[in-house]
Design a protein around this motif. Structure first.
Motif, PDB file in Angstrom:
ATOM      1  N   ILE A 249       0.893  -1.249  -0.070  1.00 26.48           N
ATOM      2  CA  ILE A 249      -0.137  -0.166  -0.055  1.00 26.48           C
ATOM      3  C   ILE A 249       0.737   1.092   0.190  1.00 26.48           C
ATOM      4  O   ILE A 249       1.791   1.432   0.747  1.00 26.48           O
ATOM      5  N   GLY A 250       0.654   2.133  -0.936  1.00 31.51           N
ATOM      6  CA  GLY A 250       1.417   3.364  -0.940  1.00 31.51           C
ATOM      7  C   GLY A 250       2.356   3.211  -2.234  1.00 31.51           C
ATOM      8  O   GLY A 250       2.984   4.537  -2.109  1.00 31.51           O
ATOM      9  N   ALA A 251       2.538   2.162  -2.897  1.00 29.04           N
ATOM     10  CA  ALA A 251       3.615   2.022  -3.839  1.00 29.04           C
ATOM     11  C   ALA A 251       3.105   3.117  -4.905  1.00 29.04           C
ATOM     12  O   ALA A 251       2.043   3.054  -5.342  1.00 29.04           O
ATOM     13  N   ARG A 252       4.265   3.453  -5.746  1.00 30.15           N
ATOM     14  CA  ARG A 252       3.959   4.142  -6.986  1.00 30.15           C
ATOM     15  C   ARG A 252       4.616   3.353  -7.922  1.00 30.15           C
ATOM     16  O   ARG A 252       5.785   3.174  -8.000  1.00 30.15           O
ATOM     17  N   VAL A 253       3.698   3.047  -9.095  1.00 28.66           N
ATOM     18  CA  VAL A 253       4.334   2.445 -10.044  1.00 28.66           C
ATOM     19  C   VAL A 253       4.178   3.065 -11.478  1.00 28.66           C
ATOM     20  O   VAL A 253       3.360   3.752 -11.633  1.00 28.66           O
ATOM     21  N   THR A 254       5.377   2.965 -11.977  1.00 30.82           N
ATOM     22  CA  THR A 254       5.315   3.672 -13.299  1.00 30.82           C
ATOM     23  C   THR A 254       5.952   2.898 -14.345  1.00 30.82           C
ATOM     24  O   THR A 254       6.828   1.906 -14.065  1.00 30.82           O
ATOM     25  N   VAL A 255       5.180   3.019 -15.384  1.00 34.03           N
ATOM     26  CA  VAL A 255       5.518   2.053 -16.851  1.00 34.03           C
ATOM     27  C   VAL A 255       6.249   3.064 -17.906  1.00 34.03           C
ATOM     28  O   VAL A 255       5.643   4.015 -17.921  1.00 34.03           O
ATOM     29  N   GLU A 256       7.170   2.457 -18.756  1.00 36.35           N
ATOM     30  CA  GLU A 256       7.542   3.369 -19.740  1.00 36.35           C
ATOM     31  C   GLU A 256       7.253   2.667 -20.936  1.00 36.35           C
ATOM     32  O   GLU A 256       7.996   1.331 -21.266  1.00 36.35           O
TER      33      GLU A 256
ATOM     34  N   HIS B 150      -3.340  -0.852 -12.812  1.00 35.88           N
ATOM     35  CA  HIS B 150      -3.661  -1.291 -14.049  1.00 35.88           C
ATOM     36  C   HIS B 150      -3.316  -0.131 -14.952  1.00 35.88           C
ATOM     37  O   HIS B 150      -3.457   0.909 -14.727  1.00 35.88           O
ATOM     38  N   PHE B 151      -2.647  -0.425 -16.237  1.00 34.64           N
ATOM     39  CA  PHE B 151      -2.342   0.357 -17.247  1.00 34.64           C
ATOM     40  C   PHE B 151      -2.844  -0.152 -18.432  1.00 34.64           C
ATOM     41  O   PHE B 151      -2.772  -1.063 -19.139  1.00 34.64           O
ATOM     42  N   GLY B 152      -3.422   0.724 -19.292  1.00 29.95           N
ATOM     43  CA  GLY B 152      -3.736   0.685 -20.803  1.00 29.95           C
ATOM     44  C   GLY B 152      -2.453   1.165 -21.657  1.00 29.95           C
ATOM     45  O   GLY B 152      -1.834   2.267 -21.113  1.00 29.95           O
ATOM     46  N   LEU B 153      -2.184   0.386 -22.536  1.00 30.64           N
ATOM     47  CA  LEU B 153      -1.090   0.774 -23.571  1.00 30.64           C
ATOM     48  C   LEU B 153      -1.274   1.113 -24.821  1.00 30.64           C
ATOM     49  O   LEU B 153      -0.393   1.357 -25.667  1.00 30.64           O
ATOM     50  N   GLY B 154      -2.292   1.289 -25.163  1.00 29.75           N
ATOM     51  CA  GLY B 154      -2.945   1.810 -26.721  1.00 29.75           C
ATOM     52  C   GLY B 154      -2.637   0.714 -27.438  1.00 29.75           C
ATOM     53  O   GLY B 154      -2.565  -0.613 -27.341  1.00 29.75           O
ATOM     54  N   SER B 155      -1.761   0.899 -28.659  1.00 27.05           N
ATOM     55  CA  SER B 155      -1.318   0.136 -29.439  1.00 27.05           C
ATOM     56  C   SER B 155       0.097  -0.465 -29.379  1.00 27.05           C
ATOM     57  O   SER B 155       0.693  -1.374 -30.020  1.00 27.05           O
ATOM     58  N   HIS B 156       0.571  -0.190 -28.264  1.00 26.99           N
ATOM     59  CA  HIS B 156       1.918  -0.769 -27.900  1.00 26.99           C
ATOM     60  C   HIS B 156       2.025  -2.276 -27.523  1.00 26.99           C
ATOM     61  O   HIS B 156       1.073  -2.606 -26.709  1.00 26.99           O
ATOM     62  N   ALA B 157       2.526  -3.161 -28.384  1.00 28.83           N
ATOM     63  CA  ALA B 157       2.403  -4.498 -28.229  1.00 28.83           C
ATOM     64  C   ALA B 157       3.583  -4.960 -27.637  1.00 28.83           C
ATOM     65  O   ALA B 157       4.012  -6.241 -27.510  1.00 28.83           O
ATOM     66  N   GLY B 158       4.933  -4.144 -27.810  1.00 29.88           N
ATOM     67  CA  GLY B 158       6.142  -4.431 -27.230  1.00 29.88           C
ATOM     68  C   GLY B 158       6.137  -4.730 -25.647  1.00 29.88           C
ATOM     69  O   GLY B 158       5.201  -4.765 -25.064  1.00 29.88           O
ATOM     70  N   THR B 159       7.315  -4.849 -25.125  1.00 31.55           N
ATOM     71  CA  THR B 159       7.751  -5.155 -23.692  1.00 31.55           C
ATOM     72  C   THR B 159       7.599  -3.752 -23.198  1.00 31.55           C
ATOM     73  O   THR B 159       7.528  -2.767 -23.645  1.00 31.55           O
ATOM     74  N   VAL B 160       7.666  -3.992 -21.756  1.00 31.01           N
ATOM     75  CA  VAL B 160       7.151  -2.758 -20.875  1.00 31.01           C
ATOM     76  C   VAL B 160       8.370  -2.747 -19.785  1.00 31.01           C
ATOM     77  O   VAL B 160       8.514  -3.648 -19.268  1.00 31.01           O
ATOM     78  N   ASP B 161       8.948  -1.635 -19.642  1.00 32.57           N
ATOM     79  CA  ASP B 161       9.743  -1.359 -18.348  1.00 32.57           C
ATOM     80  C   ASP B 161       9.047  -0.794 -17.340  1.00 32.57           C
ATOM     81  O   ASP B 161       8.343   0.160 -17.267  1.00 32.57           O
TER      82      ASP B 161
END
Length: 724
Positions: free
Chosen positions: A650-657, A682-693
């Motif tokens: 609880i309280g974690a900040r999650v960042t995807v690039e 949860h994250f939506g990625l649009g058309s990005h189908a590659g990997t995520v950092d």
């Protein structure tokens, strides 16, 4: 929720309907900015009190600055100690000679004097020693709470009066001024289809109630929240509904039990309320969820009118109610709540908002004596009723808590009418802050100065009032980065005949009200907002908005000229580059149903990657809305597993690039309107189908997970030994 707006000038702006007149501003501006009509009428005695408080606040600010200097590297000198001792002596002397005892009590004056002596002795004996600032910081926090005399460094004076039995109410609940906002220019594509589609997918056969059919007392208006949690660890989100008492036409109470529905998959749910031992019957309000005892199982805190519940998950499909043993059995009328770790010690503390102080005998004899907009007779309140104080419980680390509200700078001397609560790190310093949506009072924003020591920043940061300088009737709240700049913004739902409010985070310290610019003003003006969620409904990579709506005046429909209704449709707004478009009339059958909605929780109930919704409705079964968004967009989600007592991070900040684009989410307990969202990010990625950092940060530690595949939920282990 209030009934009578009384316009009061506030430092060049306007407060209304018991939004209190500002008499004292902050520090050196107090004498100039705090002269309201009521202050002038109080004469020389009040002016003298203002001057006394100003001097004490100036000394307090000087002491705070010196303590920050003392805590800096290389500044812990005998000279700094001596200067601190001088300031603490001045504080004690001013408090003794000038301040009325009610402002600074004798025990606090004595502690200031002892602190000065301790500092002076330390300077004389060992000028090179570390000053040990924490005890002095806590002492200043206590003094600040006394000097403020109200929230945000302001004195508030009640402005409610009822000069006749049927006093007309105009302009909305506490705040709306003038005509409705002008609608935005017509969108040429407004008639076309949209990807976002919500449909009713399941029936949970339990109605939630809140009082009687005519709503004579304000207790009958608020409704209750809903919680989403995986209580049995099978990977599927279950649903917990908070229920309340029903009142018959002759005001006889009928208790209704809370309900837990186990998710069996395929949009099938099983009522396990009795077997799980969570089917308590009370005048329920809200719920927040976390693993407070660190055993890996999710527990539930339920707020009530009356003693609150803490349901400890026993790990075998059952819960035990342990609020009294744990020391969190708050009484009165509790509303929003949140578990979070403000002091960074690894375990979760608990904040509980309070609304109105009232009694069941007042409920039994209540009558509607006011008039809403020249139409229906309506209930009194909250203005004119005593407020219920907010509470903060500090986790001792052994499964029990101690009440530490004042000690942590979270005192509520104004007794503001609190509803929605969200713990969010708005300034991105690694320490969770706290935002409270208040009804007819200025909202609270508490900045965490580190290690759980808070300062009230709502007015300074620009979220206490709206852009017109008016306190609104805050109900629900959420935090999210809607404009993609990496900073967390705030949204608050408000009463009918007023707008919901979007506060954009400008620079991590200041917010601006961008409701009109973002396209939310006109579309939210007539409805009454409660639950709220930032969510990426169409998985395109930006945050959309969902509002749960419903009136509190049961017979407002009898006055068609008012163009208001008791049951209302909910709303979804699609985000397009930071501007929102109301697509509710095209977003599926689940948005076309009129109900008296209150709580709202978002989570992936069917495991397909998009966020579904559960909405509680007064006098009806909840709405279970499946997200059937029609895009081909990709997604990614994360369940965090932290070693130590805060197992769900609880309280974690999650960042995807992804391809240079960054998105931010937080894992939170509580939020919306008295409700609990999915604890997975949860994250939506649009058309990005590659990997995520992915980067996860919790407090001062961070973990990196590179090149994760999309279109799945990942379990991320946050090993305390591995984080940076």
């Amino acid at each position: 929720m209030c009934s009578v707006p009384l316009w009061v000038p506030v430092a060049g702006a306007f407060a209304t309907c018991g939004v209190f007149a500002v008499v004292v501003a902050v520090a050196a501006t107090v004498a100039a900015a705090g002269q309201s009509g009521e202050a002038r009428a109080s004469g020389d005695a009040r002016n003298e009190r203002t001057r006394q408080r100003t001097r004490l606040q100036e000394l307090h600010a000087e002491a705070r600055a010196l303590l920050e200097q003392a805590g800096a590297s290389g500044a812990s000198s005998a000279e700094v100690r001596t200067r601190l001792a001088d300031v603490f002596e001045s504080l004690a002397r001013e408090a003794l000679a000038r301040a009325p005892p009610a402002l600074v009590p004798s025990d606090l004056r004595d502690e200031l004097q002892r602190a000065a002596a301790d500092l002076r002795q330390g300077a004389e004996t060992d000028g090179r020693a570390e000053p040990g600032t924490e005890p002095f910081v806590q002492l200043l926090d206590r003094l600040a709470a006394r000097l403020k005399g109200g929230v945000l460094g302001l004195d508030f004076q009640g402005s409610y009066s009822q000069t006749k039995v049927a006093e007309p109410v105009y302009g909305g609940h506490a705040s709306a001024m003038g005509p409705p906002p002008a609608p935005p220019p017509a969108d040429l594509g407004a008639a076309g289809p949209v990807a976002v589609q919500f449909e009713e997918a399941a029936t949970l056969p339990v109605k939630t109630y809140c009082g009687g059919p005519t709503k004579e007392h304000i207790l009958e208006s608020g409704g209750s929240g809903v919680g989403l949690l995986d209580y049995d660890g099978d990977g599927r989100l279950d649903v917990y509904l908070v229920n309340s008492y029903e009142l018959t036409a002759d005001r006889k109470p009928i208790p209704h039990r809370n309900a837990l529905f186990r998710n069996l998959g395929g949009w099938r749910f099983e009522d396990v309320s009795a077997a799980a031992r969570v089917d308590a019957a009370a005048w329920g309000n809200g719920v927040c969820i976390a693993d407070y005892d660190g055993d890996g199982d999710l527990d539930m805190y339920v707020t009530n009118f009356g003693p609150d519940f803490l349901f400890r998950n026993e790990g075998d499909g059952t819960f035990a109610e342990v609020a009294r043993e744990a020391g969190v059995r708050a009484e009165g009328w509790s509303t929003g709540c949140s578990f979070f770790d403000p002091d960074g010690d690894g375990d979760l503390d608990l904040y509980v908002a309070g609304y109105v102080a009232t009694h069941l005998d007042e409920l039994a004899r209540a009558q509607r004596t006011l008039t809403w907009r020249g139409g229906p007779k309506v209930m009194v309140g909250p203005v004119g009723l005593p407020g219920q104080a907010d509470l903060f419980f500090e986790n001792r680390g052994d499964g029990t808590f101690s009440e530490a509200t004042e000690a942590r700078g979270l005192g509520d001397p104004a007794r503001a009418y609190g509803f929605g609560v969200v713990a969010t790190d708005y300034d991105d310093d690694g320490w969770p802050d706290l935002f409270v949506a208040n009804d007819t009072n200025p909202n609270f924003l508490y900045r965490n100065r580190s290690r759980g020591s808070f300062e009230s920043m709502g007015l300074i940061a620009g979220v206490a009032l709206n852009a017109e300088g008016r306190a609104q009737a805050g109900m629900g709240v959420d935090s999210g980065d809607y404009d993609g700049d990496g900073r967390l913004d705030l949204v608050v739902t408000n009463f009918a005949q007023d707008t919901n409010t979007l506060y954009r985070n400008v620079d991590g310290t200041q917010f601006e009200d961008v409701t009109a610019e973002a396209g939310l003003a006109a579309a939210t003006f007539e409805r009454m907002g409660w639950g709220v969620a930032f969510l990426d409904a169409d998985l395109d990579g930006d945050l959309d908005l969902f509002f749960a709506n419903g009136h509190i005046y049961a017979d407002v429909d009898r006055f068609p000229a008012l163009q208001e209704s008791f049951a209302q449709t909910n709303q979804v707004f699609v985000n397009d580059a930071g501007r929102f478009t109301d697509v509710s009339d095209r977003a599926g059958g689940g948005l076309q149903v009129q109900k008296v909605s209150r709580g709202l929780a978002a989570g992936d109930l069917d495991g397909d990657g998009d966020l579904d919704l559960v909405v509680s409705n007064i006098g009806d079964a909840p709405s279970v809305l499946e997200n059937r968004q029609a895009s081909s967009h990709h997604w990614i989600a994360f369940k965090l597993d932290m070693s130590g007592p805060n197992r769900w991070a609880i309280g974690a900040r999650v960042t995807v690039e992804t391809a240079g684009r960054r998105q931010v989410r937080e894992v939170r307990s509580g939020g919306s309107y008295l409700s609990q969202n999915d604890l997975r990010a949860h994250f939506g990625l649009g058309s990005h189908a590659g990997t995520v950092d992915v980067e996860v940060r919790l407090g001062t530690r961070s973990w990196r997970f590179p090149t994760l595949p999309v279109d799945r939920t990942h379990d991320l282990k946050l090993d305390a030994d591995a984080g940076r």
